[in-house]
Design an enzyme around this catalytic site. Structure first.
Site, mmCIF file in Angstrom:
data_model
loop_
_atom_site.group_PDB
_atom_site.id
_atom_site.type_symbol
_atom_site.label_atom_id
_atom_site.label_comp_id
_atom_site.label_asym_id
_atom_site.label_seq_id
_atom_site.Cartn_x
_atom_site.Cartn_y
_atom_site.Cartn_z
ATOM 1 N N CYS A 1 3.133 1.550 3.055
ATOM 2 C CA CYS A 1 4.374 0.761 2.997
ATOM 3 C C CYS A 1 5.382 1.503 2.144
ATOM 4 O O CYS A 1 6.555 1.621 2.484
ATOM 5 C CB CYS A 1 4.149 -0.598 2.326
ATOM 6 S SG CYS A 1 2.752 -1.504 2.905
ATOM 7 N N ASP B 1 9.217 -33.153 -6.490
ATOM 8 C CA ASP B 1 8.119 -33.161 -7.462
ATOM 9 C C ASP B 1 8.442 -32.367 -8.715
ATOM 10 O O ASP B 1 7.732 -32.466 -9.705
ATOM 11 C CB ASP B 1 6.853 -32.543 -6.855
ATOM 12 C CG ASP B 1 6.388 -33.301 -5.631
ATOM 13 O OD1 ASP B 1 6.399 -34.530 -5.678
ATOM 14 O OD2 ASP B 1 6.023 -32.644 -4.656
ATOM 15 N N ASP C 1 4.481 -29.943 -4.561
ATOM 16 C CA ASP C 1 5.120 -28.736 -4.057
ATOM 17 C C ASP C 1 6.618 -28.878 -3.836
ATOM 18 O O ASP C 1 7.326 -27.905 -3.770
ATOM 19 C CB ASP C 1 4.459 -28.297 -2.746
ATOM 20 C CG ASP C 1 4.836 -29.204 -1.598
ATOM 21 O OD1 ASP C 1 5.035 -30.406 -1.851
ATOM 22 O OD2 ASP C 1 4.939 -28.715 -0.470
ATOM 23 N N CYS D 1 0.834 -1.200 0.000
ATOM 24 C CA CYS D 1 0.000 0.000 0.000
ATOM 25 C C CYS D 1 0.870 1.253 0.000
ATOM 26 O O CYS D 1 2.087 1.173 0.096
ATOM 27 C CB CYS D 1 -0.896 -0.003 1.223
ATOM 28 S SG CYS D 1 0.079 -0.033 2.722
ATOM 29 N N ASP E 1 0.931 -35.165 -4.773
ATOM 30 C CA ASP E 1 1.983 -35.404 -3.809
ATOM 31 C C ASP E 1 1.297 -35.338 -2.444
ATOM 32 O O ASP E 1 0.227 -34.759 -2.330
ATOM 33 C CB ASP E 1 3.046 -34.306 -3.952
ATOM 34 C CG ASP E 1 4.097 -34.402 -2.879
ATOM 35 O OD1 ASP E 1 4.528 -35.518 -2.595
ATOM 36 O OD2 ASP E 1 4.485 -33.352 -2.338
#
Lengths: 717, 53
Positions: A32, A617, A613, A29, A438
């Site tokens: 920030c 994999d 993940d 934003c 997985d």
């Protein structure tokens, strides 16, 4: 204001000596942005700090070449924004030259179509019996050509280039008929204008390019967004390692420069950069992304760590035993590359359509010319009709049919937190008929959780647990919530913690740490006890995602078969398979075995969707027909996957499949419409019934219909 | 009718000016950070301005 601007812009005052690009994923934003930029500008030697909120990239200029870039990172960390330094090469590559060229071509085409149209309107009025002298008509044609022809040539450059590349490769893509059509149209229009002929199609040529450029730009945006996501990941992968240099100081070095024998420092939260041997220190290593094992392993001096594992608790001093490119990580990366190559052979829907469309239309145009001439038309009239066939059937709708659908689909998915990396990914996803999951981190949350907690026992042990960063202790502390922390805590790595709770000495850790000789002790349990009191046992297991079962059922309802391939131990996999109702599962599967399993399914004629993940994999993700990775996945896995979903809900997989199928249906409808349109338009043009007004109307109309139909993609009925 | 000879080039010139303005915005990186530029206007900092670099 003007003076300030001058002072800031003047090269003499800033003359930045160094430049640094960082990725700040947490910046969201204006607040920030203001906080980050102000804090960095307050640092000595920083001359400019600018945060791009669209791609979350922070670029910092500083005055001295010896500027310590760590200062920027630590300042950001203090503000609460973790950041990563970009690999400069990746940052440069991110500059989007192609997108700029497309936008500029689109702007020129828009200008050209509007202004050429201005001169075409009087000509069209002349077609409908309005008074238009031949001199005025000729003047309008000249004006229209003066504006339209240069604009069409400039706006057509992206198409001409692509067509030329495709012809050189001995294939004909959609850009070949577009280029031929545009160039022939321009040529015939110029000759008609010069000879004082009847019709000129300058406005049609440039409008056609404008509409096509919209489609082309949409497609580019989709790919650019994915590329920038992938580029971020690539840049992040090029992480720096902390190496001991000749003057015995730890300095940040690029991973590629690490040679076997180098001494490196691995802090808690760092990934192990290369395969290495621990020299000093003890830490818990999370191998879950490498092997799929749920629980962390404790390593100490003399033990080997694999690149890619995450160090959780302690500071490690390690010696590199392999180069980055010889590490276990790189071996997996090579498998990924091989998989990605096999996938790039996929022929996209639009190219399939072009393969049919190009010969048909060009034959029709050639026949019109030859037939018209043979049947007694003048060669010039026959040529004009042949060109009219090319113009009217120019794949305006075809050019928009797929990109418009895919951009709608990916925008809708993006709003649900699913990032689609390419349009081709959606096409492939719509075709799958078998899903391989997985286990760790996909069907389960990938974090250990306390089994059957007893509130009183948890509350007793919690003060000690809160003092540790060990994953099991964290799980225990999470169960207990906020509360007091034990005093005088000492942690023995790989064993447990000792501390004082309300004045009583207590221990939390392995069975052996609490002098329980009778128990063998397992990695999935913690023991707690006050000095000289009874011992309490806590056991942990990985938690299933709440909607895992529902997702598997929904996949079955869509006619897809489901399977689990996991690197974890059989008992853990069996439990998850049981809970989700998946009958086909295999445990202890290596990364290579996963690839082999997918190849076997592919040979059997099935299209596999891989959802995974871990690093174990990634090769399978790249090899599968389509691949989805959760946002918690390792960067390399996200890179290998076609779609990445954020959030805890596994139902994103269902949403993505449904959207992909809806997109395929809409694209097919669009192709059907385009075919129908051409079936009507081509004969009309052959008979010489098309004039510039009808051409303009038909082309814009068909594009509009296709685009509106595309907007229906994934809309709730 | 000869007014067309004056007005037509004039209208094209206007169009070219718009095209030139667009080209300039593109060159000046004004489309690089649409989100940030929209938010930046909310920051109360007198020295803050788009630098265009």
């Amino acid at each position: 204001m003007a003076v300030t601007a001058l002072a800031v812009d003047s090269p003499a005052t800033i003359a930045p000596r160094g430049h640094l690009d960082l990725l700040v994923p947490g910046a969201r934003c204006a607040a920030c942005m203001g906080k980050i930029e102000r804090s960095l500008l307050a640092l000595p030697d920083v001359t400019s700090a600018r945060l791009n909120l669209t791609n979350r990239k922070l670029s910092v200029d500083f005055r001295r070449a010896t500027f310590n870039s760590d200062l920027v990172v630590t300042t950001l960390a203090r503000l609460g924004y973790p950041s990563t330094i970009y690999d400069p090469a990746a940052a440069v590559a991110a500059h989007d030259a192609e997108g700029r060229q497309l936008i500029l071509a689109m702007a020129v085409a828009a200008f050209g179509s509007m202004n050429a149209m201005m001169f075409s309107v009087p000509l069209w009025a002349g077609l409908f019996g309005q008074e238009l002298g031949p001199a005025t008509a000729s003047l309008m044609m000249w004006f229209s050509g003066a504006v339209g022809a240069p604009c069409a040539i400039f706006a057509g450059i992206p198409f001409f280039r692509s067509a030329w590349r495709s012809l050189k490769a001995g294939r004909a893509n959609m850009d070949v008929p577009i280029s031929v059509g545009v160039l022939l149209t321009l040529a015939i229009s110029v000759s008609e204008t010069v000879l004082g002929g009847r019709d000129a199609y300058f406005d049609a040529a440039v409008t056609l390019l404008f509409l096509l450029l919209i489609g082309r730009w949409l497609d580019h945006q989709l790919r650019a967004r994915a590329r920038s996501a992938a580029g971020d990941l690539l840049a992040l992968q090029a992480i720096v390692a902390t190496r001991l240099d000749a003057s015995h100081r730890f300095v940040e070095t690029s991973i590629g420069e690490i040679a076997p024998g180098d001494v490196l420092l691995v802090r808690p939260g760092d990934r192990i950069p290369v395969d290495c041997r621990v020299e000093d220190g003890v830490s818990n290593i999370d191998n879950s992304l490498l092997t799929g094992e749920t629980l962390p392993v404790t390593v100490g001096p003399g033990q080997i760590c694999r690149a890619g594992a995450l160090s959780l608790t302690g500071v490690l001093r390690v010696t590199a035993v392999a180069r980055a490119e010889d590490s276990a990580l790189a071996a997996i990366a090579r498998l990924v590359e091989a998989g990605a190559q096999s996938r790039s052979k996929y022929v996209r829907m639009a190219d399939k359509a072009a393969a049919i469309y190009v010969p048909v239309v060009h034959t029709a145009a050639a026949l019109t010319f030859a037939g018209g001439w043979a049947l007694g038309l003048e060669p010039r009239e026959a040529l004009i009709r042949a060109v009219a066939v090319l113009i009217i059937t120019c794949p305006c709708a075809l050019g928009l049919a797929v990109p418009a659908v895919q951009i709608t689909a990916s925008a809708r998915l993006f709003r649900r937190g699913i990032l689609v990396k390419s349009g081709a990914a959606l096409e492939r996803l719509a075709e799958i008929d078998h899903v391989i999951f997985d286990k760790t981190g996909v069907l389960t949350a990938g974090r250990p959780r306390l089994v059957d907690p007893i509130a009183a026992a948890v509350a007793m042990a919690a003060p000690l647990a809160r003092a540790s960063r060990h994953p099991l202790a964290l799980a225990l502390a999470a169960e207990a919530g906020d509360g007091p922390v034990a005093d005088a805590v000492t942690e023995t790595h790989g064993q447990g913690l000792e501390g004082r709770i309300n004045g009583r000495r207590a221990r939390l850790g392995r069975a052996t740490y609490l002098d329980l000789k009778a128990h063998a002790g397992s990695e999935t349990e913690l023991w707690f006890g006050f000095d000289g009191d009874t011992r309490i046992r806590f056991s942990f297991s990985d938690r299933l995602r709440p909607d895992a079962r529902a997702t598997v059922d929904a996949l079955r309802a869509r006619g897809l078969s489901v399977e689990i391939l996991s690197g974890d131990v059989p008992a853990a996999v069996a439990a998850v398979a049981e809970a989700t109702g998946i009958a086909r599962w295999r445990a202890g599967v290596s990364p290579q075995d996963k690839v082999t399993a997918i190849e076997k399914e592919t040979r059997a004629g099935r299209k596999v969707l891989m959802v995974g993940d871990g690093l174990n994999d990634t090769a399978a993700l790249a090899k599968a027909h389509a691949a989805i990775a959760p946002g918690t996945a390792l960067d390399a896995s996200q890179n290998a996957a076609d779609l990445v979903f954020t959030g805890d809900s596994l139902s994103a997989v269902i949403a993505a499949i449904d959207m992909a199928r809806s997109a395929r249906l809409r694209a097919q409808e669009n192709f059907g419409f385009a075919a129908l349109y051409n079936a009507v338009a081509a004969p009309t043009a052959m008979l010489g019934l098309i004039n510039p007004f009808l051409a303009a109307l038909a082309m814009s109309g068909s594009s509009l219909v296709v685009t509106l139909n595309a907007l229906r993609t994934g809309a709730r009925r | 009718m000869s007014i067309v000879l004056l007005l037509a080039p004039f209208s094209i010139a206007l169009g070219l000016m718009a095209l030139g303005a667009f080209w300039w915005t593109l060159k000046a990186n004004q489309y690089d950070d649409p989100v940030g530029d929209a938010e930046r206007i909310l920051i109360d900092d007198p020295e803050d301005r788009p630098t265009g670099t």
